[in-house]
Design a protein around this motif. Sequence first.
Motif, PDB file in Angstrom:
ATOM      1  N   TRP A 301       0.826  -1.201   0.000  1.00 20.58           N
ATOM      2  CA  TRP A 301       0.000   0.000   0.000  1.00 20.58           C
ATOM      3  C   TRP A 301       0.864   1.257   0.000  1.00 20.58           C
ATOM      4  N   ARG A 302       1.893   1.252   0.824  1.00 21.99           N
ATOM      5  CA  ARG A 302       2.773   2.430   0.841  1.00 21.99           C
ATOM      6  C   ARG A 302       3.445   2.630  -0.508  1.00 21.99           C
ATOM      7  N   LEU A 305       0.871   4.015  -2.946  1.00 22.87           N
ATOM      8  CA  LEU A 305       0.569   5.419  -2.638  1.00 22.87           C
ATOM      9  C   LEU A 305       1.724   6.326  -3.033  1.00 22.87           C
ATOM     10  N   ARG A 308       1.327   6.835  -6.649  1.00 25.84           N
ATOM     11  CA  ARG A 308       0.246   7.800  -6.906  1.00 25.84           C
ATOM     12  C   ARG A 308       0.713   9.228  -6.692  1.00 25.84           C
ATOM     13  N   SER A 309       1.460   9.463  -5.597  1.00 21.37           N
ATOM     14  CA  SER A 309       1.921  10.824  -5.322  1.00 21.37           C
ATOM     15  C   SER A 309       2.997  11.258  -6.310  1.00 21.37           C
ATOM     16  N   SER A 312       0.981  12.412  -9.775  1.00 26.18           N
ATOM     17  CA  SER A 312      -0.304  12.975  -9.357  1.00 26.18           C
ATOM     18  C   SER A 312      -1.087  13.593 -10.510  1.00 26.18           C
ATOM     19  N   ARG A 325      -2.441  -1.487  -9.293  1.00 24.26           N
ATOM     20  CA  ARG A 325      -3.251  -1.816  -8.124  1.00 24.26           C
ATOM     21  C   ARG A 325      -3.779  -3.249  -8.215  1.00 24.26           C
ATOM     22  N   LEU A 347      -7.711   2.198  -3.223  1.00 22.21           N
ATOM     23  CA  LEU A 347      -6.470   2.750  -2.685  1.00 22.21           C
ATOM     24  C   LEU A 347      -6.179   4.155  -3.203  1.00 22.21           C
ATOM     25  N   PHE A 348      -6.602   4.438  -4.429  1.00 16.49           N
ATOM     26  CA  PHE A 348      -6.318   5.740  -5.030  1.00 16.49           C
ATOM     27  C   PHE A 348      -7.483   6.718  -4.867  1.00 16.49           C
ATOM     28  N   ARG A 356     -10.058   6.940   1.844  1.00 12.78           N
ATOM     29  CA  ARG A 356      -8.663   7.382   2.027  1.00 12.78           C
ATOM     30  C   ARG A 356      -8.346   7.506   3.520  1.00 12.78           C
ATOM     31  N   TRP A 360      -5.381   5.316   5.542  1.00 10.99           N
ATOM     32  CA  TRP A 360      -4.320   5.903   6.367  1.00 10.99           C
ATOM     33  C   TRP A 360      -4.459   5.476   7.818  1.00 10.99           C
TER      34      TRP A 360
END
Length: 374
Positions: A301-302, A305, A308-309, A312, A325, A347-348, A356, A360
């Motif tokens: 997951w990290r 993510l 994704r960041s 963006s 994913r 997840l996104f 979200r 987290w």
Amino acid sequence: MSLAERVNARDPGNAPVMWWPSSKRSGGHRIKCELPPELKAVHYLLKPVLEQLYQRSENVFGVKHFGRDAAAGEVKRLQNEGYCFAAVTDVVDCYQSVNPDALYELPLPKEVIRRTLDLREIPTERDRKYRVAAHVLYSLGTTLITHNASGPRGLIQGSPLSGLILAWLLNGIPTRDDARVLLCFDNLIVLAKTADGTRTMADTLAAHFERCSAGPLALCEPEYFDNIPFDFLGYRFDPDCPEIGISERGHARIMAHLVKAETAQERLFNCLCRDHRAKTGGNSLGASINPLLGEAPALVWRALLNVRSGYSMVPASSLELAYYREASRWLAEWSGTNAIIELHDNLFADVGTPDRAQIWGVLKRIEGREAEPR
């Protein structure tokens, strides 16, 4: 005495800037630097001062509030408006090639510039821990790094100030309505509505950089893309697609990143299962319990993510992101709970949404209790 008490922009001390050669993907090497704490602290203090005074040209990016993603968004906006012909280039050895005399154009006291920014006046020293690696590479015949690499010149690559200073020195690069030019760090792109427009403007840029006050600076040979997809700043720009995608090199990086995360996650899950078997022994009832029940694949997951960041500007609903994913969904399925699987599928989700927040929350709960698998 604390570091804050020792910081003095006019006298940052005499500790040397450590440097080493780092190989480029395109061949050759760049010089990277590590600033001593006192000098680095001065650079952090000077940065907001220069940011406040900087008057950005609208086609210059790579600065506060107008970073890589803002540049990518502008490229796509122009492409969608019909600027489908592109020329992509960058400045040859940009940081090393900047004329240090140009630093004195900055609105800072000359003594501060001399003591904190001008590498002709700052002591430097090659970092010894990189010498062996460079020598080994040289002995193997590589052309990426040689043990004869010269020290840092121009701008300090590794300083929190250098990107802003570069944008300041290169501000005001030429552009036209029919051939738009964008600069992000040392990366340049020309977007035009005709092939001739990109070629003509590329020649204009080469002449401009040869005589700019920060140079002379040379541009790499441009790559031309005439109404076809191209990669820039880690993104893919396709004239037939209204959205931004991920570059080919970006896909390779993501795949390597996720494979590493999936491998570590699988090892961790296997470790939990092994410990569970050891604790339950011959107890058939205990052995029948799934030790991974409700366990989220936090490492994966990290990693996702982070992807994704890092991209963006790519829509969360894109097939590219969905592929990565879905490719790691099997680890979420090990949890044996629909709740974890559903969170993985979402997840996104946008920041601020319930999904979200839950994701987290799960990551925070397991933070610190994950041990490196044996």
